[in-house]
Design a protein around this motif. Structure first.
Motif, mmCIF file in Angstrom:
data_model
loop_
_atom_site.group_PDB
_atom_site.id
_atom_site.type_symbol
_atom_site.label_atom_id
_atom_site.label_comp_id
_atom_site.label_asym_id
_atom_site.label_seq_id
_atom_site.Cartn_x
_atom_site.Cartn_y
_atom_site.Cartn_z
ATOM 1 N N ALA A 1 31.227 -65.688 5.829
ATOM 2 C CA ALA A 1 31.033 -64.680 4.785
ATOM 3 C C ALA A 1 32.352 -64.325 4.113
ATOM 4 N N LEU A 2 33.408 -64.175 4.910
ATOM 5 C CA LEU A 2 34.716 -63.849 4.334
ATOM 6 C C LEU A 2 35.253 -65.001 3.489
ATOM 7 N N GLU A 3 35.054 -66.217 3.958
ATOM 8 C CA GLU A 3 35.524 -67.372 3.191
ATOM 9 C C GLU A 3 34.790 -67.473 1.857
ATOM 10 N N TYR A 4 33.496 -67.212 1.878
ATOM 11 C CA TYR A 4 32.706 -67.269 0.637
ATOM 12 C C TYR A 4 33.078 -66.128 -0.309
ATOM 13 N N SER A 5 33.299 -64.941 0.246
ATOM 14 C CA SER A 5 33.560 -63.755 -0.582
ATOM 15 C C SER A 5 34.940 -63.798 -1.227
ATOM 16 N N PHE A 6 35.954 -64.241 -0.467
ATOM 17 C CA PHE A 6 37.328 -64.181 -0.960
ATOM 18 C C PHE A 6 37.902 -65.547 -1.335
ATOM 19 N N ASP A 7 37.102 -66.590 -1.133
ATOM 20 C CA ASP A 7 37.526 -67.945 -1.505
ATOM 21 C C ASP A 7 38.858 -68.316 -0.853
ATOM 22 N N ILE A 8 38.982 -67.983 0.450
ATOM 23 C CA ILE A 8 40.171 -68.319 1.239
ATOM 24 C C ILE A 8 39.702 -69.071 2.480
ATOM 25 N N PRO A 9 40.278 -70.227 2.794
ATOM 26 C CA PRO A 9 39.810 -71.016 3.947
ATOM 27 C C PRO A 9 40.016 -70.279 5.273
ATOM 28 N N LEU A 10 38.927 -70.081 6.020
ATOM 29 C CA LEU A 10 38.981 -69.398 7.304
ATOM 30 C C LEU A 10 38.218 -70.134 8.402
ATOM 31 N N LEU A 11 37.153 -70.848 8.049
ATOM 32 C CA LEU A 11 36.303 -71.487 9.041
ATOM 33 C C LEU A 11 37.032 -72.576 9.841
ATOM 34 N N TRP A 12 38.123 -73.081 9.309
ATOM 35 C CA TRP A 12 38.845 -74.146 10.003
ATOM 36 C C TRP A 12 39.433 -73.671 11.331
ATOM 37 N N THR A 13 39.536 -72.356 11.531
ATOM 38 C CA THR A 13 40.102 -71.830 12.777
ATOM 39 C C THR A 13 39.059 -71.700 13.885
ATOM 40 N N TYR A 14 37.779 -71.851 13.562
ATOM 41 C CA TYR A 14 36.725 -71.478 14.510
ATOM 42 C C TYR A 14 36.715 -72.354 15.759
ATOM 43 N N ASP A 15 36.768 -73.643 15.615
ATOM 44 C CA ASP A 15 36.603 -74.541 16.763
ATOM 45 C C ASP A 15 37.663 -74.299 17.833
ATOM 46 N N TYR A 16 38.912 -74.108 17.422
ATOM 47 C CA TYR A 16 39.969 -73.888 18.413
ATOM 48 C C TYR A 16 39.820 -72.516 19.077
ATOM 49 N N VAL A 17 39.462 -71.507 18.298
ATOM 50 C CA VAL A 17 39.235 -70.172 18.870
ATOM 51 C C VAL A 17 38.092 -70.231 19.884
ATOM 52 N N LYS A 18 37.033 -70.928 19.545
ATOM 53 C CA LYS A 18 35.895 -71.076 20.451
ATOM 54 C C LYS A 18 36.330 -71.756 21.751
ATOM 55 N N GLN A 19 37.124 -72.792 21.637
ATOM 56 C CA GLN A 19 37.607 -73.498 22.826
ATOM 57 C C GLN A 19 38.435 -72.583 23.721
ATOM 58 N N GLN A 20 39.315 -71.784 23.129
ATOM 59 C CA GLN A 20 40.176 -70.899 23.914
ATOM 60 C C GLN A 20 39.385 -69.786 24.591
ATOM 61 N N LEU A 21 38.438 -69.189 23.867
ATOM 62 C CA LEU A 21 37.674 -68.086 24.428
ATOM 63 C C LEU A 21 36.721 -68.560 25.519
ATOM 64 N N GLU A 22 36.228 -69.773 25.413
ATOM 65 C CA GLU A 22 35.368 -70.300 26.470
ATOM 66 C C GLU A 22 36.182 -70.640 27.717
ATOM 67 N N SER A 23 37.400 -71.135 27.541
ATOM 68 C CA SER A 23 38.239 -71.428 28.706
ATOM 69 C C SER A 23 38.675 -70.153 29.413
ATOM 70 N N GLU A 24 38.687 -69.032 28.694
ATOM 71 C CA GLU A 24 39.064 -67.756 29.301
ATOM 72 C C GLU A 24 38.047 -67.316 30.355
ATOM 73 N N LEU A 25 36.838 -67.855 30.291
ATOM 74 C CA LEU A 25 35.792 -67.480 31.240
ATOM 75 C C LEU A 25 35.894 -68.238 32.557
ATOM 76 N N ASP A 26 36.799 -69.182 32.660
ATOM 77 C CA ASP A 26 37.015 -69.916 33.908
ATOM 78 C C ASP A 26 38.258 -69.355 34.587
ATOM 79 N N PHE A 27 38.055 -68.594 35.662
ATOM 80 C CA PHE A 27 39.178 -67.917 36.310
ATOM 81 C C PHE A 27 40.094 -68.884 37.066
ATOM 82 N N THR A 28 39.656 -70.108 37.316
ATOM 83 C CA THR A 28 40.573 -71.080 37.923
ATOM 84 C C THR A 28 41.669 -71.472 36.937
ATOM 85 N N ILE A 29 41.317 -71.519 35.655
ATOM 86 C CA ILE A 29 42.329 -71.784 34.624
ATOM 87 C C ILE A 29 43.303 -70.614 34.546
ATOM 88 N N GLU A 30 42.773 -69.402 34.623
ATOM 89 C CA GLU A 30 43.642 -68.217 34.624
ATOM 90 C C GLU A 30 44.597 -68.237 35.811
#
Length: 548
Positions: free
Chosen positions: A99-128
Motif C-alpha cells: 500500500a505504501l509503495e503504491y501510494s507514494f511510488d517509492i520501492p519498498l516491497l523489495w525488503t520483504y523477503d529478507y525481513v521475513k527470513q530474519q523474523l522467522e529465524s528469530e523464532l528458533d532459540f537454538t540460533i539465538e
C-alpha cells in the motif's frame, strides 16, 4: 522500534509502545510446564524453582526465574501459537508495504523477503543461543569491550526454550534515575554502549539488531564495584598511594575532570557493565561487505565524495550524498573532490560535514542564515502561507524524486545494512533519551578507522601515514610528560596539607590541560587552517596509537 524512538514519536505513545519491550501479555504456568516437557524432556529434572509469575514478557517469549543445576537462571519460553501469529503479522506487513509503495511510488516491497527470513529465524532459540555464544566470545577477545560489556552465559537451548545465566540488579539503559542512584556515570554508560555496537559493526561484523531498552541493561560491575578512589579509604593516608589518590581527587574537584577521568577514572562513580541479552535478531556481515562498509565510512570521514559515490554504486545506490545523510541521520553536503584526495586543509570541513556542522548555519531552504551572508531574493519570512505550502510541497517532491533515484537499482543493495541501521537507530534513541551526551558519529568514525588500519581491538597497527603517527605519539608523550611533571609538583607540595596554587599558575596549568584535551578530541583543528589535517586525523585515529 517505535516504542524507543522518543525523538520522533509523541510522548503519548511512549508508555503503550514501551510495554512491548518487557510488559506484553503473558500466558499461564500450566502452558509453561507443557512447553518445557515437550522441549527439554531430558533436562527437565535439572530445572527447579520456576517462578509462578514471569519477570518479563515481550512479543515472542516470556522470561521466568528458575534454578538450573543449583544456579539461578533466566528461563525464556516461547509463547504458544507465536509461529501462526508471526505468519499473519508478516502477511499484514507485506500488505502495508504494498500500500505504501503504491501510494507514494517509492520501492519498498523489495525488503520483504529478507525481513521475513530474519523474523522467522528469530523464532528458533537454538540460533539465538549460537548468536549469544559468538557475541560473548567476541566481547571477551576485545580489549576495549571486555571490561565494560557482558553477555550472559548460555546453559542449554531448544527451538522454543532458552536457559541462560540470570543477571541480578540490572536496569534498563534508559532508566537514568536508577543508573544515577546506583552510583554510575550515565554518560560513560551511553558511550560504552555506543562503542560496543560500533565494535560489532566494524569489528566482528556480527550485529545485535534488537537493542531496545529491554535488551540493553546496566549494572554495577561485579568484579570492580568502584574505581580506585573508593579504595582510598583502605590506603594509609601517609603512604605514597594514599597521597596520590588524595591529590587525584583534589585535581578532579578543581575542574580537571576530563583529564583525571581519561587517565585514572572518575573518583565519583562506580564501574559499570553493559549487559546485552536476547540475541535472536542478529545479522552477520560477510567480510567483503564489512570491508565495503568500513570504506564507506572512511570516505565520509575524509570527505572523499568520489570514493563515496564509487562505493555506493557497488550497492546500487545512485545518490551517495542522500544515502550518507540517511546513515548519519544528519544533513551532509559536500562538493565533489578528486578520488585521490587526502585530508588537507579542507579536512575540518569534511569533519564538520560528518558531524552535522556543515549545515547548521543554513535554514530549511539551504540558505546561509549567518549575519552578513548573501541572501536570496525572497526569504521564507516574506512568503504568504500559500507560497510557503507550495514551496514545502516542492521540497517534498524533490526529496521523493531523490529517494526514487537512489533506490532505482535495489537488486545490488545489501539487505543486511537495513538491519544495521535499525540497530544504530536504537542506539541513537538511547543517546537521545540521555540528552545526547555522546557524539555517536565520532565513536563510529573511530571504530571505522580502527578497522581500516587492521586494528581488531587487540594490538594497535602502524599502517597509517608516518606523519600522522608522529603527531599521535607527540600527543601521547605530552600526556606522559604532564604526568611526570604533575608527580614532581606533588612531591614538592607534599609538605603542605592543602596544595596552594597561584591564580597565574592555575591558569597556565588549566590552559595546558585544556589544549591537550582539545587536541585529543579533534577540536584543535579550528585554531589555524594549517592544523586542520592534523586535527581530523587525530580525532578519528588517536586512540589506536596511544593504546599501542
Amino acid at each position: 522500534l517505535m516504542g524507543s524512538m522518543e525523538m520522533a514519536m509523541p510522548s503519548e505513545f511512549k508508555g503503550p509502545l514501551g510495554e512491548l519491550h518487557d510488559r506484553a501479555k503473558t500466558f499461564d504456568t500450566e502452558t509453561v510446564y507443557a512447553i518445557l516437557r515437550e522441549e527439554l524432556s531430558a533436562d527437565l529434572s535439572r530445572i527447579t524453582n520456576i517462578s509462578e509469575t514471569p519477570v518479563a514478557s515481550a512479543s515472542v517469549a516470556q522470561v521466568h526465574t528458575a534454578v538450573f543445576d543449583g544456579e539461578k537462571v533466566a528461563l525464556k519460553i516461547q509463547k504458544p501459537n507465536i509461529r501462526i501469529q508471526n505468519h499473519w503479522d508478516l502477511l499484514m506487513y507485506k500488505l502495508i508495504l504494498a500500500a505504501l509503495e503504491y501510494s507514494f511510488d517509492i520501492p519498498l516491497l523489495w525488503t520483504y523477503d529478507y525481513v521475513k527470513q530474519q523474523l522467522e529465524s528469530e523464532l528458533d532459540f537454538t540460533i539465538e543461543a549460537d548468536n549469544a555464544i559468538g557475541c560473548r566470545k567476541a566481547i571477551a577477545s576485545s580489549r576495549n569491550c571486555r571490561n565494560v560489556a557482558y553477555v550472559p552465559e548460555t546453559h542449554c537451548s531448544s527451538p522454543r526454550v532458552l536457559v541462560t545465566e540470570w543477571i541480578d540488579d540490572a536496569v534498563k539503559i534508559t532508566d537514568i534515575d536508577k543508573i544515577t542512584a546506583m552510583g554510575l556515570n550515565a554518560q560513560e554508560v551511553v558511550r560504552d554502549a555506543t562503542s560496543l555496537f560500533a565494535f560489532q559493526i566494524f569489528g566482528t561484523g556480527s550485529v545485535h539488531c534488537d537493542p531496545h531498552p529491554g535488551n540493553l541493561l546496566v549494572r554495577v560491575h561485579p568484579n570492580t564495584t568502584a574505581t580506585a578512589a573508593s579504595s582510598a579509604s583502605t590506603e594509609d593516608s601517609s603512604s605514597g598511594t594514599g597521597k596520590l589518590l588524595e591529590w587525584w581527587s583534589w585535581l578532579y574537584s578543581k575542574g580537571w575532570k576530563d583529564v583525571c577521568a581519561c587517565v585514572w577514572g572518575s573518583p565519583e562513580h562506580k564501574q559499570h557493565e553493559v549487559v546485552l541479552i536476547d540475541h535472536g535478531l542478529c545479522v552477520h556481515l560477510h567480510p567483503v561487505l564489512k570491508k565495503q562498509y568500513v570504506d564507506f565510512w572512511m570516505a565520509m570521514i575524509y570527505g572523499d565524495t568520489v570514493k563515496l559515490a564509487e562505493q555506493c554504486s557497488l550497492w546500487g545506490v545512485h545518490d551517495s550524498e542522500l544515502f550518507a545523510s540517511m546513515t548519519l541521520m544528519r544533513r551532509r553536503k559536500r562538493k565533489p573532490r578528486a578520488a585521490t584526495a587526502t585530508v588537507t586543509s579542507s579536512g575540518s570541513a569534511a569533519l564538520a560535514s560528518l558531524k552535522g556542522d556543515a549545515g547548521k548555519f543554513e535554514n530549511e531552504e539551504g540558505e546561509d542564515r549567518r549575519p552578513g551572508a548573501a541572501k536570496s531574493d525572497t526569504s521564507i519570512e516574506e512568503l504568504s502561507p500559500a507560497q510557503r505550502a507550495e514551496r514545502a510541497a516542492e521540497r517534498q517532491r524533490r526529496l521523493k524524486d531523490r529517494v526514487k533515484h537512489m533506490l532505482k537499482d535495489t537488486k545490488e543493495f545489501p539487505h543486511e545494512l537495513g538491519f544495521v541501521n535499525r540497530s544504530v537507530n536504537y542506539i541513537r534513541a538511547t543517546n537521545w533519551a540521555h540528552g545526547s551526551p555522546v557524539d555517536r558519529v565520532a565513536l563510529f568514525a573511530e571504530a571505522a578507522a580502527r578497522a581500516d588500519v587492521g586494528d581488531d581491538g587487540m594490538v594497535g597497527q602502524w599502517s597509517v601515514a608516518s606523519e600522522t603517527n608522529v603527531l599521535h605519539m607527540r600527543a601521547h608523550l605530552l600526556m606522559e610528560f604532564w604526568g611526570v611533571l604533575s608527580t614532581w609538583w606533588w612531591s614538592r607540595m607534599a609538605a603542605s596539607p592543602t596544595p596552594v596554587v597561584s591564580n597565574e599558575v592555575a591558569a597556565v596549568q588549566q590552559s595546558a590541560v585544556s589544549g591537550t584535551v582539545a587536541a585529543l578530541d579533534g577540536q584543535a583543528g579550528s585554531a589555524s587552517s594549517g592544523s586542520d589535517a592534523a586535527a581530523v586525523s587525530l580525532w578519528v585515529q588517536c586512540s589506536i596509537i596511544t593504546n599501542s
